[in-house]
Design an enzyme around this catalytic site. Structure first.
Site, PDB file in Angstrom:
ATOM      1  N   ALA A 151      -2.158 -83.405  30.937  1.00 20.23           N
ATOM      2  CA  ALA A 151      -1.096 -84.417  31.001  1.00 20.23           C
ATOM      3  C   ALA A 151      -0.811 -84.845  32.445  1.00 20.23           C
ATOM      4  O   ALA A 151      -1.682 -85.362  33.123  1.00 20.23           O
ATOM      5  CB  ALA A 151       0.149 -83.882  30.320  1.00 20.23           C
ATOM      6  N   THR A 190      -2.367 -87.393  27.940  1.00 17.35           N
ATOM      7  CA  THR A 190      -2.520 -87.984  29.259  1.00 17.35           C
ATOM      8  C   THR A 190      -1.141 -88.026  29.889  1.00 17.35           C
ATOM      9  O   THR A 190      -0.165 -87.548  29.302  1.00 17.35           O
ATOM     10  CB  THR A 190      -3.130 -89.389  29.171  1.00 17.35           C
ATOM     11  OG1 THR A 190      -3.413 -89.867  30.499  1.00 17.35           O
ATOM     12  CG2 THR A 190      -2.205 -90.379  28.477  1.00 17.35           C
ATOM     13  N   VAL A 240      -8.134 -84.679  33.684  1.00 18.09           N
ATOM     14  CA  VAL A 240      -6.837 -84.397  34.282  1.00 18.09           C
ATOM     15  C   VAL A 240      -6.037 -85.683  34.326  1.00 18.09           C
ATOM     16  O   VAL A 240      -6.552 -86.722  34.767  1.00 18.09           O
ATOM     17  CB  VAL A 240      -6.985 -83.824  35.708  1.00 18.09           C
ATOM     18  CG1 VAL A 240      -5.621 -83.583  36.324  1.00 18.09           C
ATOM     19  CG2 VAL A 240      -7.794 -82.542  35.685  1.00 18.09           C
ATOM     20  N   CYS A 241      -4.807 -85.627  33.848  1.00 21.10           N
ATOM     21  CA  CYS A 241      -3.894 -86.766  33.928  1.00 21.10           C
ATOM     22  C   CYS A 241      -4.539 -88.002  33.294  1.00 21.10           C
ATOM     23  O   CYS A 241      -5.031 -87.930  32.170  1.00 21.10           O
ATOM     24  CB  CYS A 241      -3.500 -87.003  35.384  1.00 21.10           C
ATOM     25  SG  CYS A 241      -2.035 -88.013  35.620  1.00 21.10           S
ATOM     26  N   VAL A 242      -4.577 -89.126  34.011  1.00 19.18           N
ATOM     27  CA  VAL A 242      -5.092 -90.361  33.413  1.00 19.18           C
ATOM     28  C   VAL A 242      -6.611 -90.392  33.361  1.00 19.18           C
ATOM     29  O   VAL A 242      -7.201 -91.408  32.950  1.00 19.18           O
ATOM     30  CB  VAL A 242      -4.550 -91.605  34.148  1.00 19.18           C
ATOM     31  CG1 VAL A 242      -3.036 -91.679  34.028  1.00 19.18           C
ATOM     32  CG2 VAL A 242      -4.972 -91.613  35.597  1.00 19.18           C
TER      33      VAL A 242
END
Length: 330
Positions: free
Chosen positions: A170, A137, A117-119
Site C-alpha cells: 500500500a 495500492t 510497492v505503493c503505486v
C-alpha cells in the site's frame, strides 16, 4: 554453512519514488545481520541502461545491471516500485511508462515471485499481472487503479496483499511491512520478528490491517472537530454519548453528526469505536494487561463489545491480535 542467496531485482526508472527503492534493501540487509549463516538476499537495482536514474526526490541512483543482464539470471523476487505526479489541485495520479511495463512483463515470466510497492501496482496491472487477483495500492490512487483495470479486485485497506505468487503493498512506508512479510515467508516469523525489532516496527500481517491508525487520520479543517477529537481521547475510558459530545462542542446532536460526516467522513459513534480499538491495539502490543483491564481502560463496557469491535474492524480477536503482534522482550 549455507550460501543460498535469493536474487531480488528492483526495477528502476526515471521519477521512481526513492523510498520504494531503498526501503526493502534495508530490511533485507538487516536479515543478514540477524542470521548465523550466509543465507539471505542479493539485491540488484536494474534499469534499461547503467546511466544514473533520478528519483522523485531528486536523488540519483546508479543501477547495478541492465534489464537484459538480469533477464539471464534466475530471479527469485521482482520488486516494482512506483511513481506519481500531482496536478494543480494536488490530486495524485500514478504514472505508468509503457516501456517499463513491457520490461516488467518480460522479467515476471522468469521470476518466482512478483511484488509491487505503493503505486507500483499500477505497473503490474498494466502488465496484466493483477487480472483476476486481489491487490492493494496507495489509498490516493486506489480509485484510479480500479477504474483503469476493472479485472483487478482493488482493496485499499490492507497494508499489503498476497494473492498467490503476486504481492502488492500500500502506502510508501509499507514497503518495510511488505519486505518483512517476504522475510517471514522465506525464513520464518521468528527471524522476521528479530528484523522488525531492529527497525523498531511490529511484524505486520496481510489481513485486517488498516493503512491508517486513528492518530494518523487527516487533521480536520476546523478547531471545533480537533477539540472534539482531543475530548474523546481524554475521556476514552468513560461512556461517551452523542449528547456528551454535542455539549462539549456547544452544538446540537444533529449538527454534531453533520460535522463529523463532513470533516471526518464518519459518524461520532464509529469514530469513538475506532479510537477505542486503536488504544486497545496499543495495549495488546505493549502490555500484559488482561482483556478485562483493557476493556475498562478503553471504555468498551464489556469484553464482548471489545471482541465484536475487533472482529468488525480488524477481522480478528484481541487475543489473536496480541499473539501475532506482541513483541516480547529479549
Amino acid at each position: 554453512m549455507s550460501t543460498v542467496r535469493r536474487l531480488v531485482v528492483i526495477v528502476l526508472f526515471e521519477g521512481v519514488d526513492l523510498l520504494d527503492v531503498t526501503g526493502p534493501p534495508e530490511v533485507f540487509a538487516l536479515l543478514q545481520r540477524e542470521t548465523d549463516d550466509a543465507t539471505g538476499y542479493e539485491v540488484v537495482l536494474a534499469a534499461e541502461t547503467l546511466d544514473p536514474v533520478t528519483t522523485s526526490a531528486g536523488v540519483r541512483v546508479l543501477p547495478d545491471a541492465t534489464f537484459d543482464e538480469v533477464a539471464a539470471r534466475a530471479i527469485d523476487t521482482l520488486l516494482v516500485p512506483g511513481s506519481v505526479e500531482v496536478d494543480a489541485q494536488r490530486r495524485v495520479h500514478a504514472q505508468v511508462d509503457p516501456a517499463v511495463v513491457g520490461r516488467v512483463k518480460e522479467l515476471a515470466e522468469r521470476t518466482r515471485r512478483v511484488t509491487s510497492v505503493c503505486v507500483g501496482a499500477h505497473i503490474l496491472a498494466a502488465a496484466g499481472l493483477l487480472d483476476g487477483r486481489r491487490a492493494t495500492t496507495h489509498w490516493s490512487t486506489a480509485q484510479q487503479l480500479a477504474a483503469e483495470h476493472p479485472a483487478v479486485e482493488v482493496d485499499a485497506d490492507p497494508i499489503f496483499i498476497r494473492d498467490g505468487d503476486v504481492w502488492t503493498g500500500a502506502g510508501i512506508s509499507s514497503c518495510l511491512d511488505l519486505a518483512l512479510a517476504l522475510v517471514a515467508d522465506d525464513f520464518g516469523e521468528t527471524t522476521a520478528l528479530r528484523v522488525a525489532r531492529q527497525l523498531v516496527m511490529y511484524l505486520k500481517r496481510p489481513s485486517g490491517q488498516s493503512q491508517f491508525s486513528v492518530p494518523l487520520e487527516p487533521v480536520s479543517t476546523t478547531r471545533r472537530v480537533e477539540d472534539l477529537r482531543h475530548y474523546i481521547t481524554r475521556n476514552i475510558g468513560r461512556q461517551l454519548t452523542l449528547a456528551d459530545l454535542a455539549a462539549s462542542a456547544h452544538v446540537s446532536e444533529r449538527q454534531l453528526t453533520r460535522i463529523f460526516k463532513a470533516e471526518l467522513g464518519t459518524t461520532p459513534s464509529a469514530y469513538i469505536e475506532s479510537a477505542r480499538v486503536e488504544m486497545a491495539r496499543n495495549q495488546l502490543e505493549s502490555t500484559d494487561a488482561t482483556l478485562e483491564r483493557i476493556t475498562t481502560l478503553c471504555g468498551f463496557g464489556t469484553t464482548d463489545t471489545l471482541i465484536r469491535a475487533f472482529r468488525r474492524r480488524l477481522d480478528t480477536t484481541p487475543m489473536e491480535y496480541r499473539r501475532r503482534f506482541r513483541a516480547t522482550a529479549g
